[in-house]
Write an enzyme that holds these catalytic residues in place. Structure first.
Site, PDB file in Angstrom:
ATOM      1  CE  LYS A 142      -2.028  -1.117   3.879  1.00  0.00           C
ATOM      2  NZ  LYS A 142      -1.450  -2.553   4.150  1.00  0.00           N
ATOM      3  NE  ARG A 151      -5.715  -0.722   8.517  1.00  0.00           N
ATOM      4  CZ  ARG A 151      -4.425  -1.039   8.434  1.00  0.00           C
ATOM      5  NH1 ARG A 151      -4.106  -2.492   8.659  1.00  0.00           N
ATOM      6  NH2 ARG A 151      -3.578  -0.243   7.964  1.00  0.00           N
ATOM      7  NE  ARG A 159       7.406  -2.395   6.309  1.00  0.00           N
ATOM      8  CZ  ARG A 159       6.010  -2.278   6.261  1.00  0.00           C
ATOM      9  NH1 ARG A 159       5.562  -1.818   5.437  1.00  0.00           N
ATOM     10  NH2 ARG A 159       5.645  -3.087   7.324  1.00  0.00           N
ATOM     11  NE  ARG A 215       5.120  -0.522  10.385  1.00  0.00           N
ATOM     12  CZ  ARG A 215       4.199  -0.701   9.595  1.00  0.00           C
ATOM     13  NH1 ARG A 215       4.097  -0.041   8.375  1.00  0.00           N
ATOM     14  NH2 ARG A 215       3.083  -1.181   9.746  1.00  0.00           N
ATOM     15  NE  ARG A 224       1.599  -5.161  10.737  1.00  0.00           N
ATOM     16  CZ  ARG A 224       2.728  -4.974  10.308  1.00  0.00           C
ATOM     17  NH1 ARG A 224       4.004  -5.169  10.898  1.00  0.00           N
ATOM     18  NH2 ARG A 224       2.754  -4.410   8.927  1.00  0.00           N
TER      19      ARG A 224
HETATM   20  P1  AP5 Z   1       4.659  -1.498   2.000  1.00  0.00           P
HETATM   21  O1  AP5 Z   1       4.377  -0.652   0.754  1.00  0.00           O
HETATM   22  O2  AP5 Z   1       5.401  -0.792   2.982  1.00  0.00           O
HETATM   23  O3  AP5 Z   1       3.499  -2.189   2.414  1.00  0.00           O
HETATM   24  P2  AP5 Z   1       1.961  -1.809   3.341  1.00  0.00           P
HETATM   25  O4  AP5 Z   1       0.909  -2.522   2.737  1.00  0.00           O
HETATM   26  O5  AP5 Z   1       2.075  -0.129   3.296  1.00  0.00           O
HETATM   27  O6  AP5 Z   1       2.563  -2.205   4.525  1.00  0.00           O
HETATM   28  P3  AP5 Z   1       2.197  -1.992   5.976  1.00  0.00           P
HETATM   29  O7  AP5 Z   1       2.844  -2.982   6.858  1.00  0.00           O
HETATM   30  O8  AP5 Z   1       2.354  -0.678   6.340  1.00  0.00           O
HETATM   31  O9  AP5 Z   1       0.580  -2.200   6.479  1.00  0.00           O
HETATM   32  P4  AP5 Z   1      -0.110  -2.515   7.782  1.00  0.00           P
HETATM   33  O10 AP5 Z   1      -1.475  -2.574   7.063  1.00  0.00           O
HETATM   34  O11 AP5 Z   1       0.366  -3.580   8.491  1.00  0.00           O
HETATM   35  O12 AP5 Z   1       0.397  -1.268   8.512  1.00  0.00           O
HETATM   36  P5  AP5 Z   1      -0.018   0.155   8.963  1.00  0.00           P
HETATM   37  O13 AP5 Z   1       0.840   0.891   9.047  1.00  0.00           O
HETATM   38  O14 AP5 Z   1      -1.318   0.522   7.861  1.00  0.00           O
HETATM   39  O15 AP5 Z   1       5.522  -2.794   1.504  1.00  0.00           O
HETATM   40  C1  AP5 Z   1       6.004  -3.792   2.338  1.00  0.00           C
HETATM   41  C2  AP5 Z   1       7.385  -4.156   1.744  1.00  0.00           C
HETATM   42  O16 AP5 Z   1       7.352  -4.773   0.621  1.00  0.00           O
HETATM   43  C3  AP5 Z   1       8.575  -2.964   1.687  1.00  0.00           C
HETATM   44  O17 AP5 Z   1       9.879  -3.427   2.097  1.00  0.00           O
HETATM   45  C4  AP5 Z   1       8.523  -2.709   0.086  1.00  0.00           C
HETATM   46  O18 AP5 Z   1       9.485  -2.324  -0.373  1.00  0.00           O
HETATM   47  C5  AP5 Z   1       8.221  -4.204  -0.415  1.00  0.00           C
HETATM   48  N1  AP5 Z   1       7.468  -4.073  -1.509  1.00  0.00           N
HETATM   49  C6  AP5 Z   1       6.193  -3.465  -2.015  1.00  0.00           C
HETATM   50  N2  AP5 Z   1       5.540  -3.593  -2.919  1.00  0.00           N
HETATM   51  C7  AP5 Z   1       6.564  -4.790  -3.472  1.00  0.00           C
HETATM   52  C8  AP5 Z   1       6.569  -5.547  -4.648  1.00  0.00           C
HETATM   53  N3  AP5 Z   1       5.654  -5.172  -5.780  1.00  0.00           N
HETATM   54  N4  AP5 Z   1       7.537  -6.360  -5.050  1.00  0.00           N
HETATM   55  C9  AP5 Z   1       8.425  -6.598  -3.926  1.00  0.00           C
HETATM   56  N5  AP5 Z   1       8.400  -5.978  -2.819  1.00  0.00           N
HETATM   57  C10 AP5 Z   1       7.810  -4.941  -2.509  1.00  0.00           C
HETATM   58  O19 AP5 Z   1      -0.803  -0.391  10.198  1.00  0.00           O
HETATM   59  C11 AP5 Z   1       0.079  -0.678  11.349  1.00  0.00           C
HETATM   60  C12 AP5 Z   1      -0.808  -0.712  12.589  1.00  0.00           C
HETATM   61  O20 AP5 Z   1      -1.651   0.539  13.063  1.00  0.00           O
HETATM   62  C13 AP5 Z   1      -2.083  -1.913  12.594  1.00  0.00           C
HETATM   63  O21 AP5 Z   1      -1.648  -3.036  12.853  1.00  0.00           O
HETATM   64  C14 AP5 Z   1      -2.943  -1.355  13.467  1.00  0.00           C
HETATM   65  O22 AP5 Z   1      -2.700  -1.674  15.043  1.00  0.00           O
HETATM   66  C15 AP5 Z   1      -2.924   0.289  13.415  1.00  0.00           C
HETATM   67  N6  AP5 Z   1      -3.919   0.788  12.449  1.00  0.00           N
HETATM   68  C16 AP5 Z   1      -3.753   1.054  11.138  1.00  0.00           C
HETATM   69  N7  AP5 Z   1      -4.851   1.596  10.546  1.00  0.00           N
HETATM   70  C17 AP5 Z   1      -5.818   1.123  11.374  1.00  0.00           C
HETATM   71  C18 AP5 Z   1      -7.203   1.472  11.293  1.00  0.00           C
HETATM   72  N8  AP5 Z   1      -7.858   1.800  10.074  1.00  0.00           N
HETATM   73  N9  AP5 Z   1      -7.838   1.270  12.363  1.00  0.00           N
HETATM   74  C19 AP5 Z   1      -7.401   0.619  13.347  1.00  0.00           C
HETATM   75  N10 AP5 Z   1      -5.873   0.456  13.922  1.00  0.00           N
HETATM   76  C20 AP5 Z   1      -5.432   0.808  12.632  1.00  0.00           C
END
Ligand code: AP5
Length: 222
Positions: A18, A94, A129, A158, A169
């Protein structure tokens, strides 16, 4: 005549790409990127009361309670820059309750992008990552390595990027995703996310062009 700005949501499992796609989308389309996880990590870093509480949930890979998240995201969305340039909402809503809160404010996306990546790939993506604290750019030691040694030396990880935590997660994601999809059925596109990031972006870009074109057309008298 200027058309209404784009309103886009992007969803997918942890590490489905994402954040990576949001970098590419904002670069081309100039939308305001609003990531729920980034807003929460900023609260955690500032040590606010909400940040302290949020961290307890994030450590367990659980959703942070609505009382913290819903207002936080709503306020960011309603800021002038997002209203004028359009927005790209990442990792929100979410859950059914978060989606319903937006529906009640009549905040709806033109397009809901779902990145589809098999679970087996996600763990390796999370573990490799790294983040650049200076530019905010996302790297991967294998798939997207830093351009220079200077950048490599300052990369951070992270706190929730461990194998154990990503499994939690992922479980939370699977428990909630269907309910969210049911709200946005009419505007969903599912994009294959286990391809090189440029290929994934090409699919998203094509879908966004279609949406932009349809928004630019004057509504014809039926
Ligand atoms: P990356 O682009 O960083 O992936 P991402 O989908 O953004 O992953 P996140 O881990 O940030 O998602 P998440 O949903 O777990 O975390 P969030 O911060 O939202 O890519 C990942 C890796 O892969 C990178 O190293 C990249 O280089 C590589 N990559 C990318 N594309 C690639 C490709 N095509 N090929 C090869 N490699 C690739 O949430 C964190 C926490 O916050 C949650 O667990 C929750 O506790 C809380 N939270 C967040 N949102 C909410 C909500 N709406 N409600 C309640 N709690 C929430």
């Amino acid at each position: 005549q200027k058309s209404e700005p784009l309103k886009i949501m992007i969803a997918g499992a942890p590490a489905s790409g994402k954040g990576t796609q949001c970098e590419l989308i904002t670069k081309k389309y100039g939308l305001v990127h609003i990531a729920a996880g980034d807003l929460l990590r900023a609260e955690v870093a500032q040590g606010t009361a909400n940040g302290k509480k949020a961290k307890e949930y994030m450590e367990k890979g659980m959703l942070v309670p609505d009382e913290i998240v819903v207002t936080m995201v709503k306020e960011r969305l309603l800021q002038q820059d997002a209203q004028e340039k359009g927005w790209l909402l990442d990792g929100y809503p979410r859950s059914l309750s978060q989606a319903t809160a937006l529906e009640n404010l009549q905040i709806r996306p033109d397009l809901f992008i779902l990145l589809d990546v098999p679970d087996e790939i996600l763990v390796e993506r999370v573990i490799g990552r790294r983040l650049d604290p200076v530019t905010g750019k996302i790297y991967h030691l294998k798939y997207s390595p830093p351009e220079t040694q200077e950048i490599a030396n300052r990369l951070t990880q992270r706190f929730d990027d461990t194998e154990e935590k990503v499994k939690l997660r992922l479980k939370t994601h699977h428990q909630n995703v269907e309910a969210v999809l049911s709200i946005y059925e009419e505007v969903i596109i599912k994009v294959k996310g286990d391809l090189p990031k440029e290929t994934v972006f090409a699919d998203i870009d094509a879908a966004l062009s279609v949406v932009l074109e349809s928004k630019a057309k004057p509504i014809s008298a039926a």
